[in-house]
Motif scaffolding. Structure first.
Motif, short mmCIF file in Angstrom:
data_model
loop_
_atom_site.label_atom_id
_atom_site.label_comp_id
_atom_site.label_asym_id
_atom_site.label_seq_id
_atom_site.Cartn_x
_atom_site.Cartn_y
_atom_site.Cartn_z
N TRP A 130 0.83 -1.21 0.00
CA TRP A 130 0.00 0.00 0.00
C TRP A 130 0.86 1.25 0.00
O TRP A 130 0.49 2.27 -0.59
N GLU A 131 1.97 1.20 0.64
CA GLU A 131 2.83 2.37 0.68
C GLU A 131 3.55 2.58 -0.65
O GLU A 131 3.78 3.70 -1.07
N LEU A 132 3.90 1.54 -1.39
CA LEU A 132 4.67 1.68 -2.61
C LEU A 132 3.80 1.89 -3.83
O LEU A 132 4.20 2.55 -4.77
N LEU A 133 2.59 1.33 -3.83
CA LEU A 133 1.76 1.33 -5.02
C LEU A 133 0.61 2.29 -4.86
O LEU A 133 0.00 2.38 -3.80
N ASP A 134 0.29 2.96 -5.93
CA ASP A 134 -0.87 3.83 -5.97
C ASP A 134 -1.76 3.33 -7.09
O ASP A 134 -1.43 3.48 -8.27
N PRO A 135 -2.88 2.72 -6.75
CA PRO A 135 -3.68 2.09 -7.81
C PRO A 135 -4.25 3.12 -8.75
O PRO A 135 -4.71 4.19 -8.35
N THR A 136 -4.24 2.79 -10.01
CA THR A 136 -4.77 3.64 -11.08
C THR A 136 -6.25 3.37 -11.24
O THR A 136 -6.78 2.36 -10.75
N PRO A 137 -6.97 4.24 -11.93
CA PRO A 137 -8.40 3.96 -12.19
C PRO A 137 -8.60 2.66 -12.93
O PRO A 137 -9.57 1.96 -12.70
N LYS A 138 -7.69 2.36 -13.86
CA LYS A 138 -7.84 1.08 -14.57
C LYS A 138 -7.73 -0.09 -13.63
O LYS A 138 -8.47 -1.08 -13.72
N ASP A 139 -6.79 0.03 -12.66
CA ASP A 139 -6.66 -1.05 -11.68
C ASP A 139 -7.92 -1.19 -10.86
O ASP A 139 -8.37 -2.30 -10.54
N LEU A 140 -8.52 -0.02 -10.51
CA LEU A 140 -9.74 -0.08 -9.72
C LEU A 140 -10.87 -0.70 -10.53
O LEU A 140 -11.68 -1.46 -10.01
N GLU A 141 -10.93 -0.30 -11.82
CA GLU A 141 -11.99 -0.88 -12.65
C GLU A 141 -11.80 -2.39 -12.79
O GLU A 141 -12.76 -3.17 -12.71
N ASP A 142 -10.54 -2.82 -12.99
CA ASP A 142 -10.30 -4.27 -13.07
C ASP A 142 -10.67 -4.95 -11.77
O ASP A 142 -11.25 -6.06 -11.78
N SER A 143 -10.35 -4.27 -10.66
CA SER A 143 -10.69 -4.87 -9.38
C SER A 143 -12.18 -4.97 -9.19
O SER A 143 -12.71 -5.97 -8.70
N MET A 144 -12.91 -3.95 -9.63
CA MET A 144 -14.37 -3.98 -9.50
C MET A 144 -14.96 -5.05 -10.39
O MET A 144 -15.89 -5.77 -10.00
N ALA A 145 -14.39 -5.17 -11.63
CA ALA A 145 -14.90 -6.22 -12.53
C ALA A 145 -14.65 -7.61 -11.95
O ALA A 145 -15.51 -8.51 -12.03
N VAL A 246 -11.48 -2.45 2.23
CA VAL A 246 -10.52 -2.07 1.18
C VAL A 246 -11.24 -1.40 0.02
O VAL A 246 -10.82 -0.38 -0.52
N ARG A 247 -12.40 -2.02 -0.37
CA ARG A 247 -13.12 -1.43 -1.51
C ARG A 247 -13.63 -0.04 -1.19
O ARG A 247 -13.54 0.88 -2.00
N SER A 248 -14.14 0.11 0.06
CA SER A 248 -14.66 1.45 0.41
C SER A 248 -13.54 2.48 0.46
O SER A 248 -13.69 3.61 -0.01
N SER A 249 -12.40 2.07 0.99
CA SER A 249 -11.27 3.03 1.05
C SER A 249 -10.75 3.35 -0.34
O SER A 249 -10.41 4.50 -0.63
#
Length: 840
Positions: A130-145, A246-249
């Motif tokens: 969590w400290e090293l990575l900053d998720p991108t919107p694409k990562d979030l979309e993939d995670s949601m999918a 995690v999803r809410s954050s």
């Protein structure tokens, strides 16, 4: 038999076999048979002779048997075929390998741990990530999918998430309080590991103790699995909460950083509320999915129960239908009875319904009993028919014997009339030289008594009074070859023995008892008991004597035989033949003098001579202190008539080393002298009148009885009595000799008391035992009239008289030494020589 029909068929075949067996037996075995126990053939020198005739079957009885036969056919294997099949193995709830079960648990747990680690790595991020990575919107979309896809697949894969890890339980469907049946666990374990250890590993344990231990281990494993299941459910719940957090954050960060720039605050709050509603709905959806799964499981269970209920309902409907038919039938019968008894019929009581049910049950039971009685009646009819045939055959044999008995009685009357004429002639002396008519009768009687039986007139052979064979069943001569006067006495004695044996053969109760006893001991070892002792005292049948003598000998010398090596007798015999044996010369001198009146020992080429030589040589090598004593040869000769060489050798060991005291067969015969003094004491107690009679006329009867004890009555009594004495002697020991010695005197007590001088008494004692022919009466006196007869009393008196005899021998030895010393010093007595010195 698997079914009642197979049982009926099996019983029918058994009856047929029994019928064939009974009809194939010869007549001699029928007389004494009660069970199909094959008697052992006699061993030794005595051969078995059982002539008989076969009885034909009754044709009418056979036809009746065929009519009464129960015609059944087997539906499955019965009899020997069923017995040869392997026993069915009952399924056991613990028929599995514990090692396989523990290995399965370990593999499943390791797979679970591995799967959880992978899930953590692929779904969650560690603190460092969590400290090293900053998720991108694409990562979030993939995670949601991915999350949506996981939700869609949850319904289909929820029940299989745990079984995919090779774990034997389905935690997702079974509540934690319920346990899966052990049979299902075993089945699943077998399906997954068909190549693992077989169920026979379990049965190779140590019985019920191992079973109980494994059951305790299984319960502990079950409890541990319940705990693990609870921990797994709590971990899953924690994972789900963490996922939501995690999803809410991620949503908050995403909307706060990218999407929510320039959005009013109130809309942003509304967006948060909607997001919370979505999360709540997702949670509610998951709960509903779980409820759906549980409801589906309940539906399956209910369907199974409905199926079982339908089956039970069908069975109940069939039962009700059958009962309805019975009720209808009984109702019709009841209506008919009511029509016949209309004048007496009244109002039907309310209790008729309950009574009818009881009557129906009673009627069913009576029908079953009737069918069983019918089948049993058929078998009993066959039994009665077979027994009737056997009874008719026995009656036919009885009529045949009765005819023979009548003929013999008629001939006896003729002989008695002729002898009365002879006595009359002897009473009135004839002065003239002319022969009277009675002389012809005397001549004819002598010719009939001495003439040998010829085959020229077979029709008259039955009516002749001299139907006596040359040898009896033991090989002894019945009539001597020389001395015409002795011939008449011997032939008369043989005829009396034959008449006694014929009368005893008519009573087959003893033979029946022996057959029953031997049949009961066919599958178990014979043991000492009162029943066996009474049977042996009544006499062992000729066909069973070899077996019983061998058993009695082994009973007494078992401790000696166990301490010897195999081939012990042959080794002794080989040593006696190869090495110098001081007793061999005397043995050779006595071989032909042993039993010259027995055909098995009458000539040097007789079969018994070589066997007698071998046994005596082997025994002399075993006991060099005794070597050979006169009397041992007769003991061995009697034993060889029913035993083989080695068994006869052990029989001699039993008599010399077990039964008789020490020094019984040595040169001094010390034990024999002691027994004669013991016998005198017993005579004074048991037969005081006879003892006083002997004392009055100074008759030393021990000169006669000494040989009885030394050779156990060989050549002292007739052969039939001799072997009955030996039967009891080999079973009970030397006490039997004292019993029969006293019984012989008691048998002829009155005749001896009539004699009034010592010469006539002593002469009578020399031959009176040969005139005793009734073995049954003698046995009754020995084992009945002389009781009580404790062995302890004989032992105590032996000890007492042994000390007295030893003191007397010591005194005699001292007198002998004084005599030798005086002879050396005195010139007049130097020419005196003792008997022992003269023999040497």
């Amino acid at each position: 038999a698997a079914t009642r029909q197979d049982m009926t068929y099996w019983l029918q075949e058994l009856q047929q076999k029994r019928w064939e067996y009974c009809n194939n037996l010869d007549a001699a075995k029928r007389d004494s048979r009660t069970s199909p126990t094959p008697s052992d053939f006699s061993k030794g020198l005595v051969a078995k002779d059982n002539p008989g005739n076969n009885l034909s079957q009754n044709a009418s009885a056979e036809r009746a048997r065929n009519i009464l036969a129960v015609e059944t056919s087997p539906t499955d294997l019965v009899g020997e075929q069923a017995a040869s099949q392997p026993a069915p193995v009952q399924p056991s709830a613990i028929n599995f390998s514990l090692k396989q079960w523990s290995t399965e648990i370990k593999n499943s747990m390791s797979s679970l741990r591995k799967g959880n680690n992978e899930n953590r790595k692929s779904i969650f991020y560690t603190t460092e990530e969590w400290e090293l990575l900053d998720p991108t919107p694409k990562d979030l979309e993939d995670s949601m999918a991915l999350e949506e896809k996981r939700k869609h697949l949850a319904e289909g894969s929820k029940g299989r998430r745990l079984t995919s890890s090779a774990f034997p339980f389905d935690f997702g469907r079974i509540p934690h309080k319920t346990r899966r049946p052990l049979k299902d666990m075993i089945g699943s374990s077998k399906n997954r590991n068909s190549s693992d250890s077989s169920p026979t590993e379990w049965y190779s344990g140590n019985g019920n103790k191992l079973v109980s231990e494994l059951q305790l281990k299984y319960q502990s494993q079950q409890e541990e699995l319940e705990k693990l299941k609870k921990d797994l459910l709590s971990q899953k719940e924690l994972v789900r909460l963490l996922q939501q957090t995690v999803r809410s954050s991620q949503y908050d960060k995403y909307f706060a950083s990218r999407l929510c720039e320039g959005v009013p605050k109130d809309k942003l709050e509304l967006l948060h509320q909607k997001d919370d509603q979505i999360l709540g709905l997702n949670n509610q959806l998951e709960k509903l999915n779980l409820e759906k799964d549980s409801l589906q499981q309940e539906v399956k269970n209910l369907k199974c129960k409905v199926g079982e209920l339908n089956e039970r309902l069908g069975m109940l409907m069939e039962t009700i239908q059958a009962k309805d038919e019975v009720i209808m039938k009984l109702s019709r019968q009841l209506s008919e009875c009511e029509d016949n008894t209309s004048s007496q019929s009244g109002a039907v009581n309310s209790s008729m319904a309950s009574c009818t049910n009881k009557e129906l049950q009673e009627l069913d039971r009576l029908k079953d009993n009737l069918q069983g009685y019918k089948t049993q009646n058929k078998f009993l009819n066959k039994e009665i028919l077979e027994l009737s045939v056997l009874r008719r055959n026995a009656e036919a044999r009885e009529r045949e014997w009765q005819a023979k008995y009548t003929s013999l009685e008629a001939k006896l009357c003729q002989i008695e009339s002729k002898y009365l004429i002879l006595l009359q002639e002897m009473k009135t002396p004839v002065c003239s030289e002319e022969q009277s008519p009675a002389r012809e009768v005397i001549t004819q009687l002598l010719e009939d008594a001495l003439k040998a039986e010829t085959s020229e007139q077979p029709e008259q052979a039955f009516f002749k009074p001299h139907l006596v064979s040359e040898y009896d069943i033991y090989g002894f001569q019945t009539v001597p070859e020389d001395d015409d006067e002795e011939k008449l006495v011997a032939k008369s004695r043989a005829l009396d023995l034959r008449s006694l044996s014929l009368s005893e053969n008519r009573e087959i109760s003893t033979g029946v008892k022996w057959e029953n006893y031997l049949a009961s001991t066919m599958n178990r070892e014979m043991m000492r008991c009162v029943e066996l002792k009474n049977l042996i005292r009544s006499g062992i049948p000729h066909e069973h004597r070899s077996k019983m003598w061998k058993w009695c000998v082994n009973l007494h010398v078992k401790k000696f035989k166990d301490s010897t090596v195999p081939g012990y007798f042959q080794t002794l015999l080989q040593n006696a033949l190869e090495k110098q044996n001081p007793a061999s010369k005397q043995i050779e001198l006595d071989l032909l003098r042993t039993l010259p009146n027995n055909k098995h020992y009458s000539s040097p080429t007789s079969e018994g001579i070589q066997k007698l030589r071998n046994v005596l040589l082997a025994f002399s090598w075993r006991n060099p202190d005794i070597g050979y004593c006169q009397g041992l040869n007769r003991l061995v000769a009697i034993a060889l008539l029913y035993l083989e060489q080695e068994d006869a050798f052990w029989c001699l060991v039993t008599i010399v080393e077990v039964f008789m005291p020490r020094d019984y067969y040595t040169k001094t015969l010390l034990g024999s002298q002691v027994d004669q003094r013991v016998f005198k004491d017993l005579m004074s107690e048991k037969l005081p009148r006879l003892h006083a009679h002997f004392e009055q006329y100074k008759v030393d009867y021990t000169l006669i009885t000494f040989n009885w004890f030394l050779v156990v009555f060989v050549d002292s009594v007739v052969s039939d009595i001799l072997f009955k004495i030996w039967d009891s002697f080999l079973y009970e020991g030397p006490k039997v000799i004292f019993r029969f010695a006293l019984a012989l005197f008691k048998y002829k007590e009155e005749e001896i008391l009539k004699l009034q001088d010592s010469m006539s008494i002593f002469k009578y004692l020399r031959y009176f035992t040969r005139t005793i022919l009734d073995a049954r009466k003698l046995t009754g006196i020995a084992f009945g009239d002389l009781n009580p007869f404790p062995l302890r009393q004989i032992r105590n008196r032996r000890t007492y008289h042994l000390e007295k005899v030893r003191l007397e021998l010591t005194e005699l030895e001292a007198i002998r030494e004084d005599f030798l010393r005086e002879r050396e010093t005195c010139v007049e007595k130097r020419d005196l020589i003792s008997d022992d010195e003269e023999d040497s």
